[in-house]
Motif scaffolding. Structure first.
Motif, mmCIF file in Angstrom:
data_model
loop_
_atom_site.group_PDB
_atom_site.id
_atom_site.type_symbol
_atom_site.label_atom_id
_atom_site.label_comp_id
_atom_site.label_asym_id
_atom_site.label_seq_id
_atom_site.Cartn_x
_atom_site.Cartn_y
_atom_site.Cartn_z
ATOM 1 N N GLU A 147 -73.362 8.586 -6.222
ATOM 2 C CA GLU A 147 -74.282 9.730 -6.878
ATOM 3 C C GLU A 147 -74.158 10.214 -8.428
ATOM 4 O O GLU A 147 -74.881 10.611 -9.021
ATOM 5 N N ASN A 148 -72.743 10.348 -8.402
ATOM 6 C CA ASN A 148 -73.132 11.435 -9.666
ATOM 7 C C ASN A 148 -71.595 9.938 -10.980
ATOM 8 O O ASN A 148 -71.569 10.498 -11.734
ATOM 9 N N GLY A 149 -72.357 9.248 -10.789
ATOM 10 C CA GLY A 149 -71.564 7.746 -11.788
ATOM 11 C C GLY A 149 -70.547 7.814 -11.676
ATOM 12 O O GLY A 149 -69.695 7.281 -13.233
ATOM 13 N N VAL A 150 -69.618 8.169 -11.113
ATOM 14 C CA VAL A 150 -67.399 8.088 -10.809
ATOM 15 C C VAL A 150 -67.593 6.755 -10.211
ATOM 16 O O VAL A 150 -67.864 5.998 -9.634
ATOM 17 N N TYR A 151 -66.279 6.693 -11.886
ATOM 18 C CA TYR A 151 -66.234 5.409 -11.240
ATOM 19 C C TYR A 151 -65.120 5.200 -9.626
ATOM 20 O O TYR A 151 -64.851 5.779 -9.684
ATOM 21 N N ILE A 152 -65.231 4.086 -9.365
ATOM 22 C CA ILE A 152 -64.897 4.070 -7.906
ATOM 23 C C ILE A 152 -63.377 2.800 -8.125
ATOM 24 O O ILE A 152 -64.072 1.295 -8.426
ATOM 25 N N LYS A 153 -62.301 2.763 -7.900
ATOM 26 C CA LYS A 153 -61.416 1.715 -7.359
ATOM 27 C C LYS A 153 -60.859 1.556 -6.434
ATOM 28 O O LYS A 153 -60.595 2.633 -5.916
ATOM 29 N N GLU A 154 -61.230 0.213 -6.414
ATOM 30 C CA GLU A 154 -60.707 0.113 -4.806
ATOM 31 C C GLU A 154 -58.958 -0.262 -4.459
ATOM 32 O O GLU A 154 -58.365 -1.102 -5.376
ATOM 33 N N ASP A 155 -57.880 0.233 -4.046
ATOM 34 C CA ASP A 155 -56.579 0.194 -4.170
ATOM 35 C C ASP A 155 -56.277 0.538 -2.723
ATOM 36 O O ASP A 155 -55.860 1.387 -2.839
ATOM 37 N N LYS A 156 -56.423 0.031 -2.230
ATOM 38 C CA LYS A 156 -55.495 -0.026 -0.665
ATOM 39 C C LYS A 156 -53.899 0.906 -0.471
ATOM 40 O O LYS A 156 -54.088 1.700 0.096
ATOM 41 N N TYR A 157 -53.421 -0.112 -1.374
ATOM 42 C CA TYR A 157 -52.531 0.527 -1.855
ATOM 43 C C TYR A 157 -52.216 2.010 -2.119
ATOM 44 O O TYR A 157 -51.738 2.654 -2.216
ATOM 45 N N LEU A 158 -53.005 2.421 -3.138
ATOM 46 C CA LEU A 158 -53.306 2.996 -4.140
ATOM 47 C C LEU A 158 -53.386 4.563 -2.832
ATOM 48 O O LEU A 158 -53.185 5.851 -2.978
ATOM 49 N N VAL A 159 -54.572 4.088 -2.334
ATOM 50 C CA VAL A 159 -55.190 5.006 -1.797
ATOM 51 C C VAL A 159 -53.777 5.591 -0.819
ATOM 52 O O VAL A 159 -54.396 7.131 -0.018
ATOM 53 N N GLU A 160 -53.588 4.697 0.416
ATOM 54 C CA GLU A 160 -52.732 5.370 0.920
ATOM 55 C C GLU A 160 -51.405 6.084 0.106
ATOM 56 O O GLU A 160 -50.709 6.989 1.355
ATOM 57 N N MET A 161 -51.089 5.345 -0.510
ATOM 58 C CA MET A 161 -49.914 6.482 -1.389
ATOM 59 C C MET A 161 -50.506 8.312 -1.680
ATOM 60 O O MET A 161 -49.500 9.244 -1.511
ATOM 61 N N LEU A 162 -52.031 8.050 -2.404
ATOM 62 C CA LEU A 162 -52.427 9.372 -2.579
ATOM 63 C C LEU A 162 -53.206 9.870 -1.261
ATOM 64 O O LEU A 162 -53.045 11.380 -1.002
ATOM 65 N N SER A 163 -53.622 9.145 -0.639
ATOM 66 C CA SER A 163 -53.880 9.999 1.352
ATOM 67 C C SER A 163 -52.830 10.982 1.654
ATOM 68 O O SER A 163 -52.869 11.892 2.469
ATOM 69 N N ASN A 164 -51.369 10.654 1.681
ATOM 70 C CA ASN A 164 -49.821 11.383 1.676
ATOM 71 C C ASN A 164 -50.331 12.820 1.192
ATOM 72 O O ASN A 164 -49.554 13.389 1.817
ATOM 73 N N LEU A 165 -50.688 13.235 -0.162
ATOM 74 C CA LEU A 165 -50.857 14.114 -0.767
ATOM 75 C C LEU A 165 -51.640 15.151 0.213
ATOM 76 O O LEU A 165 -53.081 14.594 0.827
ATOM 77 N N GLU A 166 -51.019 16.385 -0.261
ATOM 78 C CA GLU A 166 -51.783 17.202 -0.764
ATOM 79 C C GLU A 166 -52.787 17.865 -1.037
ATOM 80 O O GLU A 166 -53.502 17.238 -2.297
ATOM 81 N N LEU A 167 -54.448 18.231 -0.675
ATOM 82 C CA LEU A 167 -55.454 18.950 -1.982
ATOM 83 C C LEU A 167 -54.767 19.450 -2.660
ATOM 84 O O LEU A 167 -54.232 20.542 -2.550
ATOM 85 N N TYR A 168 -55.503 19.221 -3.912
ATOM 86 C CA TYR A 168 -54.760 19.445 -5.253
ATOM 87 C C TYR A 168 -53.514 20.087 -5.459
ATOM 88 O O TYR A 168 -52.801 20.347 -6.594
ATOM 89 N N GLU A 169 -52.485 18.699 -5.243
ATOM 90 C CA GLU A 169 -51.248 18.331 -5.463
ATOM 91 C C GLU A 169 -51.907 17.789 -6.625
ATOM 92 O O GLU A 169 -52.735 16.426 -6.435
ATOM 93 N N GLU A 170 -50.752 17.923 -7.814
ATOM 94 C CA GLU A 170 -50.859 16.700 -8.182
ATOM 95 C C GLU A 170 -49.947 15.403 -8.296
ATOM 96 O O GLU A 170 -49.125 15.599 -7.089
ATOM 97 N N ILE A 171 -50.336 14.021 -8.858
ATOM 98 C CA ILE A 171 -49.409 13.089 -8.019
ATOM 99 C C ILE A 171 -48.275 12.784 -8.484
ATOM 100 O O ILE A 171 -47.558 13.890 -9.250
ATOM 101 N N PRO A 172 -47.022 12.094 -8.302
ATOM 102 C CA PRO A 172 -46.534 11.728 -8.158
ATOM 103 C C PRO A 172 -45.293 11.036 -9.677
ATOM 104 O O PRO A 172 -47.010 10.402 -9.681
ATOM 105 N N GLU A 173 -44.578 11.442 -9.707
ATOM 106 C CA GLU A 173 -44.322 10.872 -10.516
ATOM 107 C C GLU A 173 -44.216 9.171 -11.325
ATOM 108 O O GLU A 173 -44.371 7.547 -11.354
ATOM 109 N N GLU A 174 -43.625 8.504 -10.194
ATOM 110 C CA GLU A 174 -44.661 7.256 -9.728
ATOM 111 C C GLU A 174 -45.336 6.466 -9.501
ATOM 112 O O GLU A 174 -45.498 4.591 -9.687
ATOM 113 N N LEU A 175 -46.062 6.881 -9.251
ATOM 114 C CA LEU A 175 -47.227 6.694 -9.103
ATOM 115 C C LEU A 175 -48.736 6.964 -10.863
ATOM 116 O O LEU A 175 -49.635 6.394 -10.967
ATOM 117 N N TYR A 176 -47.680 7.399 -12.249
ATOM 118 C CA TYR A 176 -48.033 7.666 -12.975
ATOM 119 C C TYR A 176 -48.283 6.203 -13.850
ATOM 120 O O TYR A 176 -49.287 6.247 -14.461
#
Length: 86
Positions: free
Chosen positions: A40-69
């Protein structure tokens, strides 16, 4: 049994953040709402099961880890080039 859909939303403010942060995450109905709101807001959506799994383990407002940069940087570069074309 069908696997629940998952979604994670990132935000990055170059002047303020050291790295992108997780600003929303969820599965099932919550994931659908995140995806719907992004569309609805024109935000790009990237489908990547592996990336979502990794990011789901982070807390809200936590910066992504260096290995995902690198992988997240590729997504942001793609977004930047798309916005500049419009």
């Amino acid at each position: 049994m069908e696997e629940l859909k998952k979604a994670v939303a990132l935000k990055y403010e170059r002047e303020k953040d050291n790295a992108p942060k997780v600003v929303a995450k969820g599965k099932g109905v919550i994931a659908e709402k995140i995806i719907q709101t992004a569309k609805e807001n024109g935000v790009y959506i990237k489908e990547d099961k592996y990336l979502v799994e990794m990011l789901s383990n982070l807390e809200l407002y936590e910066e992504i880890p260096e290995e995902l940069y690198k992988v997240v940087a590729k997504i942001f570069i793609f977004l930047y080039t798309q916005v500049r074309r419009e």
